[in-house]
Design a protein around this motif. Structure first.
Motif, short mmCIF file in Angstrom:
data_model
loop_
_atom_site.label_atom_id
_atom_site.label_comp_id
_atom_site.label_asym_id
_atom_site.label_seq_id
_atom_site.Cartn_x
_atom_site.Cartn_y
_atom_site.Cartn_z
N LEU A 64 -55.64 48.44 34.86
CA LEU A 64 -55.97 47.57 35.99
C LEU A 64 -55.28 48.08 37.25
O LEU A 64 -54.30 48.84 37.17
CB LEU A 64 -55.50 46.13 35.71
CG LEU A 64 -56.11 45.40 34.52
CD1 LEU A 64 -55.25 44.20 34.15
CD2 LEU A 64 -57.53 44.96 34.84
N SER A 65 -55.75 47.60 38.39
CA SER A 65 -55.11 47.92 39.67
C SER A 65 -54.62 46.63 40.33
O SER A 65 -54.94 45.53 39.88
CB SER A 65 -56.07 48.67 40.59
OG SER A 65 -57.24 47.91 40.81
N ASP A 66 -53.85 46.76 41.40
CA ASP A 66 -53.27 45.64 42.15
C ASP A 66 -52.35 44.80 41.28
O ASP A 66 -52.28 43.57 41.40
CB ASP A 66 -54.36 44.75 42.75
CG ASP A 66 -55.20 45.47 43.80
OD1 ASP A 66 -54.63 46.30 44.52
OD2 ASP A 66 -56.42 45.22 43.86
N ILE A 67 -51.62 45.44 40.36
CA ILE A 67 -50.69 44.76 39.47
C ILE A 67 -49.27 44.93 39.98
O ILE A 67 -48.86 46.04 40.33
CB ILE A 67 -50.81 45.31 38.03
CG1 ILE A 67 -52.25 45.23 37.54
CG2 ILE A 67 -49.86 44.56 37.09
CD1 ILE A 67 -52.82 43.85 37.52
N THR A 68 -48.52 43.83 40.02
CA THR A 68 -47.14 43.91 40.47
C THR A 68 -46.14 43.70 39.34
O THR A 68 -45.04 44.24 39.38
CB THR A 68 -46.85 42.89 41.58
OG1 THR A 68 -47.14 41.57 41.09
CG2 THR A 68 -47.72 43.16 42.80
N LYS A 69 -46.49 42.89 38.32
CA LYS A 69 -45.60 42.63 37.19
C LYS A 69 -46.42 42.51 35.91
O LYS A 69 -47.60 42.13 35.95
CB LYS A 69 -44.79 41.34 37.40
CG LYS A 69 -43.86 41.37 38.60
CD LYS A 69 -42.75 42.39 38.44
CE LYS A 69 -41.92 42.49 39.71
NZ LYS A 69 -40.88 43.53 39.60
N PHE A 70 -45.79 42.78 34.76
CA PHE A 70 -46.47 42.61 33.49
C PHE A 70 -45.46 42.40 32.38
O PHE A 70 -44.26 42.68 32.54
CB PHE A 70 -47.36 43.83 33.17
CG PHE A 70 -46.57 45.07 32.82
CD1 PHE A 70 -46.20 45.33 31.52
CD2 PHE A 70 -46.21 45.96 33.81
CE1 PHE A 70 -45.47 46.46 31.20
CE2 PHE A 70 -45.48 47.09 33.50
CZ PHE A 70 -45.11 47.35 32.20
#
Length: 284
Positions: A64-70
């Motif tokens: 995915l893109s535009d991810i800041t935390k996981f």
């Protein structure tokens, strides 16, 4: 000078001080890195893109893109925070690696600077509002823990989900900089304590060991350079210190071996993701 030692590694997992991901020609920036719960994969954010690498095959794939935390829910699913306005709010979603499908779990969630999952409960942290909890089966079940994280930052949940580690600025200064205290919050008793043997000028990253008995810090003592510190929780001894082969910005301890994966920052050759071994004699 004591070097990080080579050692035996689980099948398919690189040995100590191994760069498993090198920068591409764009000089990519890695902003988070974690092991999967089964220790067979690692996930990382590269320039706001969520990636997974299979350690046996060496295959990387972008999710995915535009991810800041996981955070990993289990070895097949990842919970992620996707920013929608880059500042205030975003969406929580779940990516299923087997089905290769993504679904939004909760919309318009306050921006989270830390994310963790334990026993189907998501923990979301912000410096201003502490730590919130949200059941993955109930999207509207957001609650706040009674933890004074409004004065702290960078929380990290223990592997058993019973304690939260966070940092708090000390009143003591080093070279004009407020030093960092390391704090422990017990979720059941709601008690907060400071770990007396841990006070650093700067803490760049830290992580729990998989059994919850040790803490690792990429940190700096007054007047020194960054090193790796290993501390046994409850011990009266000072933490053991090892030189870091690179500047660590994010770290995570393997769930199946005494290895730490880290992302480097500020390297002349570009940032990397590396695996290092923790010598067994430090974990007695």
């Amino acid at each position: 000078m004591l070097l990080l030692l080579l050692g035996c590694s689980p099948e398919g997992v690189p040995s100590s001080d191994t760069a498993i991901i090198r920068p591409d020609w764009k000089g990519s920036h890695f902003s988070q890195v974690k092991w999967s719960p089964d220790g067979k994969q690692i996930s990382y954010i590269k320039d706001n893109e969520l990636w997974v690498k299979n350690l046996s095959s060496g295959k990387n794939r972008e999710l995915l893109s535009d991810i800041t935390k996981f955070a990993w829910i289990d070895s097949k699913k990842i919970l992620y925070f996707m920013s929608d306005d880059k500042v205030v709010r975003g969406n929580l979603g779940i990516f299923d690696l087997e089905k290769e499908q993504s679904s939004i779990f909760s919309k318009s969630v306050q921006w989270s600077n830390t994310l963790a999952v334990h026993d189907q409960i998501a923990y979301l942290g912000t410096d201003e509002h502490g730590v919130g909890t949200q059941r993955l089966t109930e999207p509207k079940s957001l609650n706040e823990l009674e933890i004074p994280l409004s004065t702290g930052r960078k929380f990290m949940l223990s592997p058993r989900g019973d304690r939260i580690l966070f940092l708090e600025s000390s009143t003591k200064k080093s070279r004009g900089i407020l030093m960092d205290n390391v704090m422990l919050y017990d979720i059941a008793t709601r008690k907060v304590e400071r770990i007396e043997h841990l006070q650093f000028e700067v803490i760049y990253s830290y992580c729990w060991s998989s059994d919850g008995k040790f803490l690792a810090f990429a940190a700096q003592l007054p007047g020194d350079t960054q090193n790796l510190f290993i501390y046994k929780i409850g011990s009266d001894k000072e933490p053991a210190m090892l030189p870091l082969p690179d500047n660590a910005s994010y770290m995570d301890w393997s769930p199946i071996s005494n290895q730490i994966i880290l992302a480097t920052v500020g390297q002349p050759s570009g940032n990397e993701i590396r695996i290092i071994n923790i010598p067994n004699e430090l974990l007695q």
